[in-house]
Design a protein around this motif. Structure first.
Motif, PDB file in Angstrom:
ATOM      1  N   GLU A 151       0.418  -0.967   0.115  1.00 29.18           N
ATOM      2  CA  GLU A 151       0.098  -0.421   0.255  1.00 29.18           C
ATOM      3  C   GLU A 151       0.605   1.485   0.085  1.00 29.18           C
ATOM      4  O   GLU A 151       0.591   2.046  -0.730  1.00 29.18           O
ATOM      5  CB  GLU A 151      -0.958  -0.151   0.956  1.00 29.18           C
ATOM      6  N   VAL A 152       1.726   1.433   0.763  1.00 29.13           N
ATOM      7  CA  VAL A 152       2.844   2.490   1.207  1.00 29.13           C
ATOM      8  C   VAL A 152       3.082   2.392  -0.411  1.00 29.13           C
ATOM      9  O   VAL A 152       3.616   3.490  -1.518  1.00 29.13           O
ATOM     10  CB  VAL A 152       4.308   1.969   1.865  1.00 29.13           C
ATOM     11  N   ASP A 153       4.058   1.477  -1.141  1.00 31.30           N
ATOM     12  CA  ASP A 153       4.817   1.721  -2.354  1.00 31.30           C
ATOM     13  C   ASP A 153       3.789   2.445  -3.219  1.00 31.30           C
ATOM     14  O   ASP A 153       4.262   2.857  -4.176  1.00 31.30           O
ATOM     15  CB  ASP A 153       5.556   0.046  -2.392  1.00 31.30           C
ATOM     16  N   GLU A 154       2.443   1.840  -3.255  1.00 29.66           N
ATOM     17  CA  GLU A 154       1.751   2.393  -3.790  1.00 29.66           C
ATOM     18  C   GLU A 154       1.568   3.696  -4.136  1.00 29.66           C
ATOM     19  O   GLU A 154       1.074   4.569  -5.044  1.00 29.66           O
ATOM     20  CB  GLU A 154       0.151   1.397  -4.063  1.00 29.66           C
ATOM     21  N   TYR A 155       0.637   4.225  -3.208  1.00 26.47           N
ATOM     22  CA  TYR A 155       0.813   5.544  -2.714  1.00 26.47           C
ATOM     23  C   TYR A 155       1.812   6.891  -3.774  1.00 26.47           C
ATOM     24  O   TYR A 155       1.294   7.453  -3.879  1.00 26.47           O
ATOM     25  CB  TYR A 155       0.951   5.825  -1.308  1.00 26.47           C
ATOM     26  N   ILE A 156       3.521   6.199  -3.037  1.00 25.06           N
ATOM     27  CA  ILE A 156       4.537   6.147  -3.496  1.00 25.06           C
ATOM     28  C   ILE A 156       4.745   6.813  -4.648  1.00 25.06           C
ATOM     29  O   ILE A 156       4.858   7.541  -5.518  1.00 25.06           O
ATOM     30  CB  ILE A 156       5.782   5.801  -2.571  1.00 25.06           C
ATOM     31  N   ALA A 157       4.598   5.624  -5.813  1.00 23.46           N
ATOM     32  CA  ALA A 157       4.176   5.867  -7.371  1.00 23.46           C
ATOM     33  C   ALA A 157       3.417   6.695  -7.515  1.00 23.46           C
ATOM     34  O   ALA A 157       3.098   7.670  -8.404  1.00 23.46           O
ATOM     35  CB  ALA A 157       4.139   4.384  -7.691  1.00 23.46           C
ATOM     36  N   GLN A 158       1.880   7.229  -7.025  1.00 27.67           N
ATOM     37  CA  GLN A 158       1.094   7.797  -7.239  1.00 27.67           C
ATOM     38  C   GLN A 158       1.759   9.500  -6.857  1.00 27.67           C
ATOM     39  O   GLN A 158       1.279  10.094  -7.836  1.00 27.67           O
ATOM     40  CB  GLN A 158      -0.047   7.493  -6.558  1.00 27.67           C
ATOM     41  N   ARG A 159       2.125   9.520  -5.930  1.00 33.22           N
ATOM     42  CA  ARG A 159       2.998  10.460  -6.068  1.00 33.22           C
ATOM     43  C   ARG A 159       4.310  11.246  -6.729  1.00 33.22           C
ATOM     44  O   ARG A 159       3.694  12.096  -7.073  1.00 33.22           O
ATOM     45  CB  ARG A 159       3.061  10.749  -4.046  1.00 33.22           C
ATOM     46  N   ARG A 160       5.098  10.504  -6.948  1.00 34.02           N
ATOM     47  CA  ARG A 160       5.997  10.460  -7.576  1.00 34.02           C
ATOM     48  C   ARG A 160       4.773  10.763  -8.922  1.00 34.02           C
ATOM     49  O   ARG A 160       5.269  11.678  -9.887  1.00 34.02           O
ATOM     50  CB  ARG A 160       6.461   8.897  -8.313  1.00 34.02           C
ATOM     51  N   PHE A 216      -4.290   5.178   2.821  1.00 34.42           N
ATOM     52  CA  PHE A 216      -4.601   4.696   4.179  1.00 34.42           C
ATOM     53  C   PHE A 216      -3.891   5.562   5.488  1.00 34.42           C
ATOM     54  O   PHE A 216      -4.342   6.985   4.701  1.00 34.42           O
ATOM     55  CB  PHE A 216      -4.098   3.465   4.601  1.00 34.42           C
ATOM     56  N   GLY A 217      -3.825   5.509   6.441  1.00 28.91           N
ATOM     57  CA  GLY A 217      -3.673   6.451   7.565  1.00 28.91           C
ATOM     58  C   GLY A 217      -5.174   7.066   8.076  1.00 28.91           C
ATOM     59  O   GLY A 217      -4.378   7.381   9.362  1.00 28.91           O
ATOM     60  N   GLY A 218      -5.661   7.932   7.716  1.00 26.72           N
ATOM     61  CA  GLY A 218      -7.023   8.064   8.727  1.00 26.72           C
ATOM     62  C   GLY A 218      -6.873   9.170   8.974  1.00 26.72           C
ATOM     63  O   GLY A 218      -5.993  10.505   8.816  1.00 26.72           O
ATOM     64  N   ALA A 219      -6.304   9.583   9.910  1.00 27.90           N
ATOM     65  CA  ALA A 219      -6.340  10.881  10.429  1.00 27.90           C
ATOM     66  C   ALA A 219      -5.098  11.113  11.078  1.00 27.90           C
ATOM     67  O   ALA A 219      -4.422  11.669  11.551  1.00 27.90           O
ATOM     68  CB  ALA A 219      -7.145  11.286  12.100  1.00 27.90           C
ATOM     69  N   PHE A 220      -4.121  10.534  11.353  1.00 24.09           N
ATOM     70  CA  PHE A 220      -2.857  10.395  11.156  1.00 24.09           C
ATOM     71  C   PHE A 220      -2.155  11.574   9.782  1.00 24.09           C
ATOM     72  O   PHE A 220      -1.578  11.819  10.428  1.00 24.09           O
ATOM     73  CB  PHE A 220      -2.024   8.936  11.023  1.00 24.09           C
ATOM     74  N   PHE A 221      -3.204  11.174   9.126  1.00 29.37           N
ATOM     75  CA  PHE A 221      -2.290  12.300   8.617  1.00 29.37           C
ATOM     76  C   PHE A 221      -3.357  14.061   8.139  1.00 29.37           C
ATOM     77  O   PHE A 221      -4.273  13.366   7.816  1.00 29.37           O
ATOM     78  CB  PHE A 221      -2.425  11.516   6.665  1.00 29.37           C
ATOM     79  N   LYS A 222      -2.128  14.523   7.316  1.00 26.58           N
ATOM     80  CA  LYS A 222      -2.841  15.781   7.347  1.00 26.58           C
ATOM     81  C   LYS A 222      -2.383  16.131   6.521  1.00 26.58           C
ATOM     82  O   LYS A 222      -0.817  16.662   6.737  1.00 26.58           O
ATOM     83  CB  LYS A 222      -2.385  16.712   8.839  1.00 26.58           C
ATOM     84  N   ASN A 223      -2.882  17.254   5.707  1.00 29.23           N
ATOM     85  CA  ASN A 223      -2.460  17.789   4.422  1.00 29.23           C
ATOM     86  C   ASN A 223      -2.342  19.416   5.029  1.00 29.23           C
ATOM     87  O   ASN A 223      -2.855  19.996   4.288  1.00 29.23           O
ATOM     88  CB  ASN A 223      -3.205  18.025   2.967  1.00 29.23           C
TER      89      ASN A 223
END
Length: 317
Positions: A228-237, A251-258
């Motif tokens: 899941e992390v590697d897929e998100y990194i690819a999307q980010r790139r 993933f991550g829910g409330a742990f992440f904030k933009n």
């Protein structure tokens, strides 16, 4: 005749002794000359090293200060700003040398004083610690930063430090720096080296900005998988390459904030003449200013690896 021969023999003996003494003096002088020559060479090398170090620090300082100035343009379009705050390093020419400079919000790192128990545990697992070591280190950190003297299940309080010959004990207060983590019972140089690039004491919040977070930080999310992390990194790139906003992870829910916040970590890297590299980083608070610019919260110089990862270049090419 016999007396004359004795006299000649005595003179020959004296000459022989004198010759030996002369030879010994020559040997000693050669040793002294060699030692002086070696001392001079060492002095020249030390002088050269000191000169290179001072020059490198001056250039790195210039890179950091220039990047701090570019923070004023952080809200401009990328095409109008060659040094955007995007977590990556970009070339900067100064006095005939090329430096690599960049910046990222400090919220891209996990705050050592604010992180939840499960996030710390996830981070330790993400760097490859066994479960018992991860639990012990997590609990020791919680004991270090809380105000009481009650020991967590696998943690360490004053009596544990004293039993290890460390009379100072746990701080029982917030970490003043990430370097302080090295004093926590159970921390090793190898583990610290893996953690230093993922942690901070300057974010002052429990959430993390995923757009700039390292893979280790993303893997700290409870229940997330490496896939899941590697897929998100690819999307980010891909989003960056297309000039689009970086998406939030699934993933991550409330742990992440933009959130970009007001604190930024600036980075500078320089190639040295001997093929090595020198690095520096600085954390500034854009909300506070002095006569010299933004308030500097911390500044460090070091060799590659000693300051943690250089933001995202290694991860995203």
């Amino acid at each position: 005749m016999r007396g004359g021969k004795g006299k000649i023999h005595h003179e020959c003996r004296q000459r022989g002794i004198a010759l030996v003494l002369v030879l010994w003096v020559i040997v000693l002088l050669s040793i002294i000359a060699g030692a002086m020559s070696m001392t001079q060479r060492t002095g020249v090398m030390m002088t050269g090293n000191i000169r290179q170090e001072r020059e490198a620090r001056a250039l790195l300082n210039a890179g950091l200060n220039f990047m701090a100035l570019m923070l004023e343009r952080r809200n401009r379009p990328v095409e109008d700003n060659p040094w955007p705050v995007d977590g990556r390093l970009h070339p900067f020419s100064f006095r005939g040398r090329i430096l690599w400079i960049g910046a990222a919000p400090e919220e891209a790192r996990i705050d050592l004083n604010q992180a939840r128990d499960e996030v710390l545990l996830g981070l330790f697992r993400s760097i490859g610690l066994e479960e018992d070591q991860a639990l012990a280190l997590r609990d020791a950190i919680l004991d270090w930063r809380d105000k009481d003297n009650s020991r967590h299940a696998e943690g360490a309080e004053d009596r544990d430090y004293r039993s290890e010959g460390r009379p100072i004990g746990a701080r029982d207060s917030r970490f003043l720096s990430v370097e302080e983590l090295q004093q926590v019972l159970g921390m090793t140089p190898e583990v610290y080296k893996k953690l230093v690039g993922a942690l901070t004491v300057d974010a002052r919040q429990r959430t993390v900005n995923p757009a700039f977070a390292s893979r280790e930080v993303l893997l700290a999310v409870p229940g997330v998988t490496p896939e899941e992390v590697d897929e998100y990194i690819a999307q980010r790139r891909q989003a960056r390459e297309q000039g689009l906003p970086v998406p939030m992870p699934a993933f991550g829910g409330a742990f992440f904030k933009n959130s970009m916040g007001t604190r930024y970590r600036l980075f500078a890297e320089l190639d040295l003449a001997d093929g090595k590299k020198a690095q520096a980083e600085m954390v500034v608070d854009t909300r506070k200013k002095t006569r010299k610019g933004y308030m500097v919260l911390q500044k460090k110089f070091g060799k590659p690896g000693s300051l943690g990862r250089a933001m995202l270049p290694q991860e995203e090419g």
